[in-house]
Enzyme design. Structure first.
Site, PDB file in Angstrom:
ATOM      1  N   GLN A 142       0.818  -1.214   0.000  1.00 48.28           N
ATOM      2  CA  GLN A 142       0.000   0.000   0.000  1.00 48.28           C
ATOM      3  C   GLN A 142       0.853   1.266   0.000  1.00 48.28           C
ATOM      4  O   GLN A 142       0.435   2.303  -0.508  1.00 48.28           O
ATOM      5  CB  GLN A 142      -0.923  -0.006   1.225  1.00 48.28           C
ATOM      6  CG  GLN A 142      -2.088   0.958   1.147  1.00 48.28           C
ATOM      7  CD  GLN A 142      -3.248   0.422   0.319  1.00 48.28           C
ATOM      8  OE1 GLN A 142      -3.457  -0.774   0.247  1.00 48.28           O
ATOM      9  NE2 GLN A 142      -3.988   1.304  -0.306  1.00 48.28           N
ATOM     10  N   LYS A 145       1.551   1.996  -3.641  1.00 45.92           N
ATOM     11  CA  LYS A 145       0.298   2.308  -4.331  1.00 45.92           C
ATOM     12  C   LYS A 145      -0.173   3.717  -3.990  1.00 45.92           C
ATOM     13  O   LYS A 145      -0.508   4.509  -4.882  1.00 45.92           O
ATOM     14  CB  LYS A 145      -0.766   1.285  -3.934  1.00 45.92           C
ATOM     15  CG  LYS A 145      -2.113   1.493  -4.591  1.00 45.92           C
ATOM     16  CD  LYS A 145      -3.174   0.574  -4.011  1.00 45.92           C
ATOM     17  CE  LYS A 145      -2.791  -0.884  -4.131  1.00 45.92           C
ATOM     18  NZ  LYS A 145      -3.892  -1.782  -3.693  1.00 45.92           N
ATOM     19  N   LYS A 157      -2.945  -1.123   6.537  1.00 43.67           N
ATOM     20  CA  LYS A 157      -3.846  -2.206   6.163  1.00 43.67           C
ATOM     21  C   LYS A 157      -4.259  -2.911   7.437  1.00 43.67           C
ATOM     22  O   LYS A 157      -3.532  -2.870   8.449  1.00 43.67           O
ATOM     23  CB  LYS A 157      -3.155  -3.196   5.215  1.00 43.67           C
ATOM     24  CG  LYS A 157      -4.095  -3.890   4.259  1.00 43.67           C
ATOM     25  CD  LYS A 157      -4.568  -2.983   3.135  1.00 43.67           C
ATOM     26  CE  LYS A 157      -5.470  -3.760   2.165  1.00 43.67           C
ATOM     27  NZ  LYS A 157      -5.921  -2.927   1.049  1.00 43.67           N
ATOM     28  N   ASP A 197     -12.298  -3.754   2.098  1.00 44.66           N
ATOM     29  CA  ASP A 197     -11.483  -4.670   1.309  1.00 44.66           C
ATOM     30  C   ASP A 197     -12.310  -5.952   1.198  1.00 44.66           C
ATOM     31  O   ASP A 197     -13.537  -5.898   1.287  1.00 44.66           O
ATOM     32  CB  ASP A 197     -10.119  -4.890   1.976  1.00 44.66           C
ATOM     33  CG  ASP A 197      -9.075  -5.478   1.029  1.00 44.66           C
ATOM     34  OD1 ASP A 197      -9.269  -6.617   0.574  1.00 44.66           O
ATOM     35  OD2 ASP A 197      -8.063  -4.820   0.740  1.00 44.66           O
ATOM     36  N   THR A 240     -12.070   0.559  -8.170  1.00 48.02           N
ATOM     37  CA  THR A 240     -10.916  -0.304  -8.399  1.00 48.02           C
ATOM     38  C   THR A 240     -11.030  -1.014  -9.746  1.00 48.02           C
ATOM     39  O   THR A 240     -10.064  -1.070 -10.521  1.00 48.02           O
ATOM     40  CB  THR A 240     -10.767  -1.341  -7.272  1.00 48.02           C
ATOM     41  OG1 THR A 240     -10.759  -0.666  -6.006  1.00 48.02           O
ATOM     42  CG2 THR A 240      -9.472  -2.124  -7.425  1.00 48.02           C
TER      43      THR A 240
END
Length: 478
Positions: A142, A145, A157, A197, A240
């Site tokens: 992450q 990203k 996360k 998620d 996404t």
């Protein structure tokens, strides 16, 4: 918010000057050669995190591409050493009562990886196989990203080994409330902003946010992925999947090939997979497959929009299984306990879960003439599979770049929350498109600048790392 193409990696001349300054400032200190320092660092990370296979794989994937950069510019070895150690790792007990009055105990996690660019940002995952190694690997991924989005957000996360499958709404609510009763003290709009998620959608975000609000007495932007009625962003569920296809389109256009008229394999059947299929249909591609934990469905002529609407209702609204689709479609075939990567197609979009493409699947894809693999899930391809794709000149787009649309729109949701506004679908979609174009251009430029011609994986790692590393250096050894 900048969304135009920006240069994230500094030119070689400036980096050379930084390397020379670093060498001069450390001239009185006996240091090993940079090559040995990097290898010693790799070994130390493996020794310190022994047994955490997922995390070590994530670190090795990045280090394999950064090694030449770190050797040539050793001033970046020290920030990388700090980067692989999360700023904070939180593990806690989640005790709750099921519908039968029984106590159930799960584990909760939050890994706050890096805050050099802003408050921690990243999803929560509820999955029976979740453990600290997986969470650390996702948090590490992450970092790169979020850096690539050019939004001012750090990386985190989290989640739990709680499995919501088959649980009632009351059980999910009680679990979420217990989970948040422990985690809330580490969250806030300027501290850490979770989102959804795997198995954490608008229902779970609602229960989590409700308990956060109850405990803090604050209605603020401490979560993203919220319902549109109370602060969510348009096209966040789609982001996404849409962003993945936009990125893939840019990559294909760069190589003078097209998604239009070509067949695609899609794995998974959550939001990412479903909205990947939707956007592929928009571009005239032919999506053939979707999968869940029990197997995959294959539609020989490709899904239609009507088919997709049925699947949306089945998977998103009813939380059903894909096998039920065969009662709707007379042409569909269902393959239990198998992955869809044996289907012959032009492009593959792994959108299910970490580690779903091994060297074995990669070899099968290549034999079937696959032209490109674009990751919608986080870390779905093993390092061996990635190397295989590159050696066989198969286009490969890593999740840290290709699936960044979700966190990008989460960042846009944060901006809308701070302004007490809600932008239209058209405005958000256009900003998403520009961000994905910027990520592709930045990754491509970094790859070519540092000798990795058209290697988007290497470029994404380099561009994402340099922005974070420079910020860490400028903020001191903390």
């Amino acid at each position: 918010m900048p969304v135009s193409v920006t240069q994230r990696s500094e030119n070689s001349h400036i980096l050379e000057l930084k390397a020379k300054a670093y060498s001069t400032s450390h001239s009185g200190v006996a240091k090993k050669a940079p090559e040995q320092q990097v290898e010693d660092l790799r070994r130390a990370v493996h020794a310190r995190n022994e047994g955490e296979r997922e995390f070590l794989d994530a670190v090795d994937e990045v280090l394999n591409t950064l090694r030449p950069l770190l050797v040539k510019y050793p001033q970046y070895i020290e920030p990388f050493e700090r980067l692989v150690e999360p700023e904070r790792q939180i593990a806690f007990r989640v005790s709750w009562i099921d519908d039968n009055g029984n106590q159930v105990v799960n584990r909760g996690y939050r890994v706050q990886a890096n805050s050099a660019l802003g408050p921690y940002k990243g999803g929560l995952r509820f999955h029976k196989d979740l453990n600290m190694s997986v969470v650390k690997s996702l948090a590490f991924e992450q970092v790169f990203k979020n850096s690539l989005t050019n939004l001012l957000i750090g990386a985190a996360k989290g989640g739990s080994d709680f499995d919501p499958t088959g649980r009632s709404d009351g059980e999910v609510m009680r679990f979420c409330q217990s989970f948040m009763t422990e985690l809330y003290r580490y969250l806030g709009p300027d501290t850490d902003i979770p989102s959804g998620d795997i198995n954490v959608g608008s229902r779970e975000i609602g229960y989590l946010f409700g308990q956060y609000k109850r405990l803090t007495n604050h209605f603020n932007g401490a979560f993203t992925g919220k319902d549109l009625n109370w602060g969510g962003s348009n096209i966040r569920p789609e982001a996404t999947g849409y962003g993945l296809v936009y990125f893939s389109e840019y990559y294909c256009n760069h190589r003078r090939i097209s998604l239009k008229g070509h067949k695609s394999i899609v794995s998974g059947s959550g939001n990412v997979a479903i909205y990947t299929v939707e956007k592929l249909l928009d571009l005239g591609s032919i999506p053939l497959t979707l999968s869940d934990s029990n197997g995959y469905i294959y539609e020989p002529a490709g899904f239609t929009r009507k088919d997709l609407e049925f699947i949306k209702e089945l998977r998103i609204s009813q939380n059903g299984y894909l096998q039920q689709y065969t009662a709707y479609s007379k042409t569909a075939k269902y393959f239990p306990n198998e992955k869809p990567f044996t289907v012959k197609a032009d492009f593959a979009f792994p959108c299910a879960i970490q580690g779903e493409i091994t060297l074995n699947e990669a070899s099968t894809l290549a034999k079937n003439g696959i032209k490109g693999v674009f990751e919608g899930a986080n870390l779905p391809s093993s390092n061996e599979a990635i190397s295989f794709f590159k050696k066989n000149q198969i286009l490969f787009a890593p999740g840290k770049a290709a699936n960044a649309g979700g966190v990008a729109v989460s960042g846009l949701e944060m901006i809308q929350n701070s302004q007490r506004q809600q932008w239209s679908k058209e405005v958000v979609d256009e900003k998403l498109r520009l961000i994905m174009k910027d990520i592709f251009d930045t990754s491509l430029k970094a790859a070519n600048d540092f000798g990795y011609t058209d290697d988007i994986q290497a470029g994404a790692n380099i561009a994402g790392f340099l922005k974070v590393a420079d910020s860490m250096i400028q903020q001191g050894n903390v």
